[in-house]
Design a protein around this motif. Structure first.
Motif, PDB file in Angstrom:
ATOM      1  N   ILE A  14       0.847  -1.202   0.000  1.00 16.06           N
ATOM      2  CA  ILE A  14       0.000   0.000   0.000  1.00 16.06           C
ATOM      3  C   ILE A  14       0.878   1.246   0.000  1.00 16.06           C
ATOM      4  O   ILE A  14       2.066   1.191   0.332  1.00 16.06           O
ATOM      5  N   ILE A  36       0.776  -4.892   3.951  1.00 17.67           N
ATOM      6  CA  ILE A  36      -0.176  -5.420   4.932  1.00 17.67           C
ATOM      7  C   ILE A  36      -0.232  -6.934   4.735  1.00 17.67           C
ATOM      8  O   ILE A  36      -0.439  -7.411   3.610  1.00 17.67           O
ATOM      9  N   GLU A  50       1.973  -5.729   9.605  1.00 16.24           N
ATOM     10  CA  GLU A  50       2.333  -4.590   8.738  1.00 16.24           C
ATOM     11  C   GLU A  50       3.844  -4.467   8.770  1.00 16.24           C
ATOM     12  O   GLU A  50       4.455  -4.576   9.834  1.00 16.24           O
ATOM     13  N   VAL A 345      -5.753   1.995   7.664  1.00 18.50           N
ATOM     14  CA  VAL A 345      -6.134   0.757   6.993  1.00 18.50           C
ATOM     15  C   VAL A 345      -6.932  -0.146   7.936  1.00 18.50           C
ATOM     16  O   VAL A 345      -7.319  -1.245   7.568  1.00 18.50           O
ATOM     17  N   LEU A 370      -9.160  -5.266   9.717  1.00 19.52           N
ATOM     18  CA  LEU A 370      -8.831  -4.598   8.455  1.00 19.52           C
ATOM     19  C   LEU A 370     -10.056  -3.916   7.854  1.00 19.52           C
ATOM     20  O   LEU A 370     -11.134  -4.507   7.792  1.00 19.52           O
ATOM     21  N   ARG A 372     -11.394  -3.213   4.622  1.00 19.95           N
ATOM     22  CA  ARG A 372     -11.061  -3.730   3.281  1.00 19.95           C
ATOM     23  C   ARG A 372     -11.204  -2.664   2.197  1.00 19.95           C
ATOM     24  O   ARG A 372     -10.466  -2.691   1.203  1.00 19.95           O
ATOM     25  N   LEU A 375      -8.027  -0.739   2.422  1.00 19.14           N
ATOM     26  CA  LEU A 375      -6.916  -1.530   1.875  1.00 19.14           C
ATOM     27  C   LEU A 375      -6.909  -1.442   0.342  1.00 19.14           C
ATOM     28  O   LEU A 375      -5.857  -1.237  -0.278  1.00 19.14           O
ATOM     29  N   HIS A 379      -4.015   0.307  -1.760  1.00 21.47           N
ATOM     30  CA  HIS A 379      -3.290  -0.526  -2.734  1.00 21.47           C
ATOM     31  C   HIS A 379      -3.327   0.150  -4.117  1.00 21.47           C
ATOM     32  O   HIS A 379      -2.324   0.162  -4.837  1.00 21.47           O
TER      33      HIS A 379
END
Ligand code: GKR
Ligand code: MG
Length: 410
Positions: A14, A36, A50, A345, A370, A372, A375, A379
């Protein structure tokens, strides 16, 4: 108990926003990189880790992760054995430990979530209620190169601006101690910054970290000015021999996150008395268990222990906090870059400091889950920004085209 054998390991690089913070190596880029790690068990539990995210590290993850499938999340010896086979030798030995650390934390988290135990309890139990952190002050540019708008902090290049930055961090997070990232401006100006902080916060411990950016002779000349001003002086100069020379010349404790960063450095670093404080970092040392072992070595040899940090998000912060509350030997408030980060995140957004300390997030494992969507977004940032390594020097040249990397600089 659910089946805690590892069914899958996912690693997602990320990129998250980072302000234009300055250091001896240049300036932070608009995005900082992390990876991650999700360790999913046969029982469907997902443990989180992480760590750093350079190309070599991600290649190491790709080599190691498949070998761990079927192993129990408690099998840390198995993790190290597989890591030695898959990752040793690597061109940069530091990267191996960062790979192991990311996965190891996710294994602890998965085990905690599977057994309804907090990671700090699995690490031996809670020694202190909260994890203490210090405010991490940086000289900085007002905006990233090429950007039209200044960030909320504005430029920090003078003692007055440094004190304003410190006030903001104290107002927001209640910090009670300060670390100044140095090796950026001529030492006289940075010491003037420290003196201004001393005046504004008469009782707060102060630390200075030139990141090895001062010559040995410069450091020796400056010691009388720093004596009584700093709680410790971090990596003023580079390497164990030079640090040992400085430590022999002063009562000021020297701290390091640069010359003693792995097991291999310990015998020489400790026997030559290169520093009185080791700034551990579980990402550097190979995880939580390895850092507990380091703490015991430090206690045995009379060396202080605290924690170093790089730009990071909440999974790392939660892991640092679980470790910090469970370490029998922790001598100072820990470092964290976390207040400089606006992205997150984990579900629920940013973790909050109270009076400069972090209460562990509630729940088993690390206590974090998390987000998502976040994330996915972060990303996508990683894919879009095109960075594969942190590069403070190139970024600095966008601000000052004639700037050259120099280590030491002053
Ligand atoms: O983020 O600019 C930075 C720091 O200089 C970081 O890279 C260091 O690893 O914070 C660290 C330190 O204490 O040296
Ligand atoms: Mg440092």
């Amino acid at each position: 108990m659910t089946d805690t054998r590892i069914a899958d390991i996912r690693v997602t690089p990320i990129a998250f926003s980072d302000p234009p913070l300055r250091n001896n190596a240049g300036c932070h880029q608009p995005y900082a990189l992390r990876s991650i790690i999700e360790v999913e068990t046969e029982g469907g539990i997902v443990g989180l880790g992480e760590t750093h995210a350079g190309k070599e590290l991600l290649d190491g993850m790709t080599d190691l992760a498949p070998r761990l499938i079927g192993m129990d999340v408690t099998d840390l010896n198995g993790l190290w054995a597989h890591a030695r086979r898959a990752l040793w030798p690597m061109p940069d030995p530091r990267v191996q430990l960062r790979v192991v650390a990311g996965i190891e934390v996710a294994m602890w988290d998965a085990y905690g979530k599977a057994t309804d135990r907090r990671v700090c309890d699995l690490l031996g139990g809670q020694m202190r209620k909260t994890a203490p952190f210090s405010a991490y002050l940086f000289y900085k540019f007002a905006k990233h190169a090429g950007s039209d708008t200044a960030d909320m902090w504005g430029e920090v290049a003078t003692p007055e601006q440094l004190v304003n930055e410190a006030h903001t961090l104290v107002d927001q997070h209640g910090f009670r101690s300060f670390k100044v990232k140095a090796g950026v401006l001529p030492p006289d100006e940075e010491i003037a910054g420290l003196e201004a902080l001393r005046e504004a916060f008469p009782n707060a411990p102060l630390r200075l970290d030139p990141n090895g950016g001062w010559h040995l002779h410069t450091t020796l000349d400056l010691l009388p000015r720093l004596d009584g001003l700093v709680q410790y002086l971090e990596d003023p100069t580079h390497g164990i021999p030079a640090m040992a020379t400085v430590q022999a010349a002063t009562e000021i404790p020297l701290a390091t996150s640069m010359c003693i960063t792995s097991d291999a450095d310990l015998p020489e670093g400790i026997s030559r008395k290169a520093a009185q404080v080791i700034l551990s970092d579980h990402h550097y040392w190979g995880g939580l268990q390895a850092t507990r072992e380091l703490a015991r070595i430090c206690a045995i040899w009379g060396v202080g222990l605290s924690m170093h940090s790089n730009s990071h998000l909440g999974i790392s912060l939660a892991a640092m906090a679980h470790l910090a509350v469970s370490l029998p030997h922790l001598s100072y408030d820990c470092d964290t870059h976390y207040p400089w980060q606006t992205d997150e995140v984990i579900e629920g957004g940013k973790l909050r400091f109270d009076k400069g300390a972090l209460t562990l997030p509630e729940g088993p494992g690390l206590g974090v889950t998390l987000d998502r969507d976040a994330l996915k977004r972060l990303h996508q940032n990683y894919l879009d920004c095109g960075y594969t390594e942190r590069d403070d020097a190139s970024e600095m040249r966008k601000h000052r085209p004639d700037w050259q990397y120099a280590h030491p600089r002053f």
